[in-house]
Design a protein around this motif. Structure first.
Motif, PDB file in Angstrom:
ATOM      1  N   GLY A   1       0.800  -1.217   0.000  1.00  0.00           N
ATOM      2  CA  GLY A   1       0.000   0.000   0.000  1.00  0.00           C
ATOM      3  C   GLY A   1       0.834   1.269   0.000  1.00  0.00           C
ATOM      4  N   ILE A   2       2.109   1.153  -0.386  1.00  0.00           N
ATOM      5  CA  ILE A   2       3.045   2.278  -0.336  1.00  0.00           C
ATOM      6  C   ILE A   2       3.585   2.557  -1.736  1.00  0.00           C
ATOM      7  CG2 ILE A   2       5.255   3.082   0.596  1.00  0.00           C
ATOM      8  CD1 ILE A   2       4.721   1.178   3.001  1.00  0.00           C
ATOM      9  N   ALA A   3       3.542   3.820  -2.158  1.00  0.00           N
ATOM     10  CA  ALA A   3       4.091   4.226  -3.446  1.00  0.00           C
ATOM     11  C   ALA A   3       5.609   4.350  -3.352  1.00  0.00           C
ATOM     12  CB  ALA A   3       3.487   5.558  -3.881  1.00  0.00           C
ATOM     13  N   VAL A   4       6.314   3.973  -4.418  1.00  0.00           N
ATOM     14  CA  VAL A   4       7.771   4.117  -4.465  1.00  0.00           C
ATOM     15  C   VAL A   4       8.191   4.639  -5.834  1.00  0.00           C
ATOM     16  CG1 VAL A   4       8.229   2.316  -2.763  1.00  0.00           C
ATOM     17  CG2 VAL A   4       8.173   1.725  -5.163  1.00  0.00           C
ATOM     18  N   TRP A   5       9.348   5.286  -5.861  1.00  0.00           N
ATOM     19  CA  TRP A   5       9.912   5.787  -7.115  1.00  0.00           C
ATOM     20  C   TRP A   5      10.594   4.637  -7.844  1.00  0.00           C
ATOM     21  CZ3 TRP A   5       8.818  10.409  -9.084  1.00  0.00           C
ATOM     22  CH2 TRP A   5       8.315  11.376  -8.220  1.00  0.00           C
ATOM     23  N   MET A   6      10.317   4.547  -9.151  1.00  0.00           N
ATOM     24  CA  MET A   6      10.917   3.506  -9.994  1.00  0.00           C
ATOM     25  C   MET A   6      11.141   4.038 -11.390  1.00  0.00           C
ATOM     26  SD  MET A   6       9.079  -0.050  -9.188  1.00  0.00           S
ATOM     27  CE  MET A   6       9.581  -0.906  -7.727  1.00  0.00           C
ATOM     28  N   LEU A   7      12.117   3.456 -12.065  1.00  0.00           N
ATOM     29  CA  LEU A   7      12.271   3.692 -13.490  1.00  0.00           C
ATOM     30  C   LEU A   7      11.267   2.809 -14.218  1.00  0.00           C
ATOM     31  CD1 LEU A   7      16.157   3.675 -13.784  1.00  0.00           C
ATOM     32  CD2 LEU A   7      14.637   5.668 -13.822  1.00  0.00           C
ATOM     33  N   VAL A   8      10.682   3.338 -15.281  1.00  0.00           N
ATOM     34  CA  VAL A   8       9.716   2.588 -16.083  1.00  0.00           C
ATOM     35  C   VAL A   8      10.161   2.677 -17.535  1.00  0.00           C
ATOM     36  CG1 VAL A   8       7.306   2.376 -16.775  1.00  0.00           C
ATOM     37  CG2 VAL A   8       7.876   3.103 -14.445  1.00  0.00           C
ATOM     38  N   ALA A   9      10.398   1.516 -18.151  1.00  0.00           N
ATOM     39  CA  ALA A   9      10.835   1.456 -19.546  1.00  0.00           C
ATOM     40  C   ALA A   9       9.684   0.972 -20.416  1.00  0.00           C
ATOM     41  CB  ALA A   9      12.030   0.521 -19.676  1.00  0.00           C
ATOM     42  N   ARG A  10       9.520   1.597 -21.556  1.00  0.00           N
ATOM     43  CA  ARG A  10       8.467   1.217 -22.501  1.00  0.00           C
ATOM     44  C   ARG A  10       9.059   0.970 -23.879  1.00  0.00           C
ATOM     45  NH1 ARG A  10       3.702   2.118 -19.948  1.00  0.00           N
ATOM     46  NH2 ARG A  10       3.700   3.641 -18.288  1.00  0.00           N
TER      47      ARG A  10
END
Length: 96
Positions: free
Chosen positions: A82-91
């Motif tokens: 239930g916790i948001a975290v920073w991540m890299l997202v590749a598309r």
């Protein structure tokens, strides 16, 4: 042997705050990964809940059709914690 030719696409990588709701939506696009390993997911979830999670060089990855190809354990850990975290997202990553 022919040298490797890069794909004719341009993958993108973005830094994003991945919320539990966003992670749950992305998990709905998880049709091609191996089964979830609860022990691995639980370790990530514990890191998130204890404030030990840190941004990594490894992104959540989607292929050119929008299917999730890497990151199911991290995303499930976000949903379950239930916790948001920073991540890299590749598309637009080639699936092969």
């Amino acid at each position: 042997m022919k040298p490797y030719s890069p794909p004719k696409i341009t993958p993108t990588v973005t830094l994003m705050l991945v919320t539990p709701a966003l992670a749950a939506g992305w998990l709905a696009k998880n049709k091609r990964n191996r089964p979830l390993r609860a022990n691995h997911k639980n370790l990530i979830q514990e890191d998130i809940e204890q404030g030990r999670w840190r941004l990594s060089h490894q992104p959540i990855a989607f292929d050119m059709q929008g299917w999730l190809i890497d990151g199911q354990h991290r995303l499930q850990a976000i949903v379950d914690s239930g916790i948001a975290v920073w991540m890299l997202v590749a598309r637009d990553i080639p699936h092969e």
